[in-house]
Design an enzyme around this catalytic site. Sequence first.
Site, PDB file in Angstrom:
ATOM      1  N   GLY A  58       0.864  -1.159  -0.007  1.00  0.00           N
ATOM      2  CA  GLY A  58       0.034   0.032  -0.021  1.00  0.00           C
ATOM      3  C   GLY A  58       0.987   1.144  -0.041  1.00  0.00           C
ATOM      4  O   GLY A  58       1.904   1.389   0.751  1.00  0.00           O
ATOM      5  N   ARG A  84       0.731  -4.977  -4.854  1.00  0.00           N
ATOM      6  CA  ARG A  84       0.842  -6.127  -3.971  1.00  0.00           C
ATOM      7  C   ARG A  84       1.038  -7.569  -4.894  1.00  0.00           C
ATOM      8  O   ARG A  84       0.525  -7.592  -6.026  1.00  0.00           O
ATOM      9  CB  ARG A  84      -0.261  -6.260  -3.264  1.00  0.00           C
ATOM     10  N   ASP A  91       5.106  -4.482   6.395  1.00  0.00           N
ATOM     11  CA  ASP A  91       5.465  -5.827   6.805  1.00  0.00           C
ATOM     12  C   ASP A  91       5.634  -6.727   5.625  1.00  0.00           C
ATOM     13  O   ASP A  91       6.609  -7.511   5.642  1.00  0.00           O
ATOM     14  CB  ASP A  91       4.521  -6.066   7.762  1.00  0.00           C
ATOM     15  N   THR A 144       4.024   2.902   5.561  1.00  0.00           N
ATOM     16  CA  THR A 144       2.775   2.160   5.780  1.00  0.00           C
ATOM     17  C   THR A 144       2.175   3.391   6.629  1.00  0.00           C
ATOM     18  O   THR A 144       2.701   3.694   7.749  1.00  0.00           O
ATOM     19  CB  THR A 144       2.741   0.788   6.449  1.00  0.00           C
ATOM     20  N   ASP A 158      -0.371   2.576   8.523  1.00  0.00           N
ATOM     21  CA  ASP A 158      -0.677   1.624   9.567  1.00  0.00           C
ATOM     22  C   ASP A 158      -0.057   1.905  10.821  1.00  0.00           C
ATOM     23  O   ASP A 158      -0.780   1.707  11.915  1.00  0.00           O
ATOM     24  CB  ASP A 158      -1.067   0.152   9.189  1.00  0.00           C
ATOM     25  N   ASP A 182       1.880  -0.059  12.230  1.00  0.00           N
ATOM     26  CA  ASP A 182       2.002  -1.471  12.876  1.00  0.00           C
ATOM     27  C   ASP A 182       3.261  -2.290  12.754  1.00  0.00           C
ATOM     28  O   ASP A 182       3.251  -3.308  12.938  1.00  0.00           O
ATOM     29  CB  ASP A 182       0.982  -2.316  11.804  1.00  0.00           C
ATOM     30  N   ARG A 224      -5.643  -1.539   9.451  1.00  0.00           N
ATOM     31  CA  ARG A 224      -5.770  -3.257   9.441  1.00  0.00           C
ATOM     32  C   ARG A 224      -6.167  -3.687  10.875  1.00  0.00           C
ATOM     33  O   ARG A 224      -6.843  -3.107  11.595  1.00  0.00           O
ATOM     34  CB  ARG A 224      -4.483  -3.722   8.874  1.00  0.00           C
ATOM     35  N   GLU A 275     -15.849  11.435  20.941  1.00  0.00           N
ATOM     36  CA  GLU A 275     -16.430  10.793  21.900  1.00  0.00           C
ATOM     37  C   GLU A 275     -16.324   9.214  22.349  1.00  0.00           C
ATOM     38  O   GLU A 275     -16.642   8.754  23.716  1.00  0.00           O
ATOM     39  CB  GLU A 275     -17.911  10.827  22.119  1.00  0.00           C
ATOM     40  N   ARG A 291     -25.445   8.704  11.358  1.00  0.00           N
ATOM     41  CA  ARG A 291     -24.854   8.164  10.228  1.00  0.00           C
ATOM     42  C   ARG A 291     -23.668   7.490  10.377  1.00  0.00           C
ATOM     43  O   ARG A 291     -22.981   7.626  11.606  1.00  0.00           O
ATOM     44  CB  ARG A 291     -24.735   9.476   9.408  1.00  0.00           C
TER      45      ARG A 291
END
Length: 324
Positions: free
Chosen positions: A13, A74, A105, A128, A130, A132, A174, A190, A246
């Site tokens: 990505g 990918r 990764d 990335t 993410d 992560d 992810r 919230e 919504r």
Amino acid sequence: MLMKKIAVLTSGGDSQGMNAAIYAVVRMALDNGLEVVGIEDGYQGLIAGSVVPMNAKSVDGIIHRGGTVLRTSRCLAMKTDEGQNKAYKTLVDNNIDGLVVIGGDGSFQGAKILATKFGVLTMGIPGTIDNDLAYTDFTLGFDSAVNAVMQTIKMLRDTMSCNERSCVVEVMGRNCGDIALHAGITSAAEMIIVPEVRCSFEEVVARLKYNLEHGKKDNIVVLAEGAGKAVEMEAKLKQALPINLRSMVVGHLQRGGDASYADRLLGVRMGEHAVQCLLDGKTSRVVGIRHDVIIDEDIVEALSKRKSFDLNLYNLANRLVNSY
């Protein structure tokens, strides 16, 4: 081994900051007398032999841009022996001494294979949104993605508040809740729901019900994609509560647009460090940042680490919204 020629590719990505890293890799390589080429379309291009020469002009005006000028993909073929052998052949046929891989990764797994199976001199840069990867405090694109979510929530607040309406906002990441956590706390959401911390549907209902009873009718619930789907939560909440609600999925907006200042600077620092490591004979490593210091670590060791979640920040977010 004397380093003469290096290649750079982006894989998986896309993320903001990738172009800043490409810019730094190319410019630092040239500054040190190296020849540098780009691999187009990630590992798919490496397997297909899509190699293009790069010079200073190649990276003019790209440092701020989102996406990646080398394009990305990918590549399932990189998980096969045939694909790996073709990728290695491309490097050999083009006399490439070192490879810089910018990605997450999965991309690093490909670099690890090239390093351990074929002895390719590799360096990884974490690209990335993410955030992560456990070995580094931040990855390229994370800051820009969080800013995109913050801006989205800010605009949602304008329309939600005047209609006394709430919204479930689904964000990327992810199985990592960092985008949801950082964007949620800085947008005064919230409620923040992440995969790392169990949160039952009943707890969500209880929080929104409490807010409604205390006059708070415009709520923002930030939902990490690894913890659920916004449209499903919207439907269930409407059945459980008399609420004007919504949902929206921020989606790929998080990966687009100009890179933030933080990601541009991080990309440049990481790109420079990756090239310097190759010149110093340090290879089969990944670049990261810890406590604002650029570091490098063995790729196998780095990928074996487990990502930890910032529970202190998560608990702070909960305390800040418990005052109604």
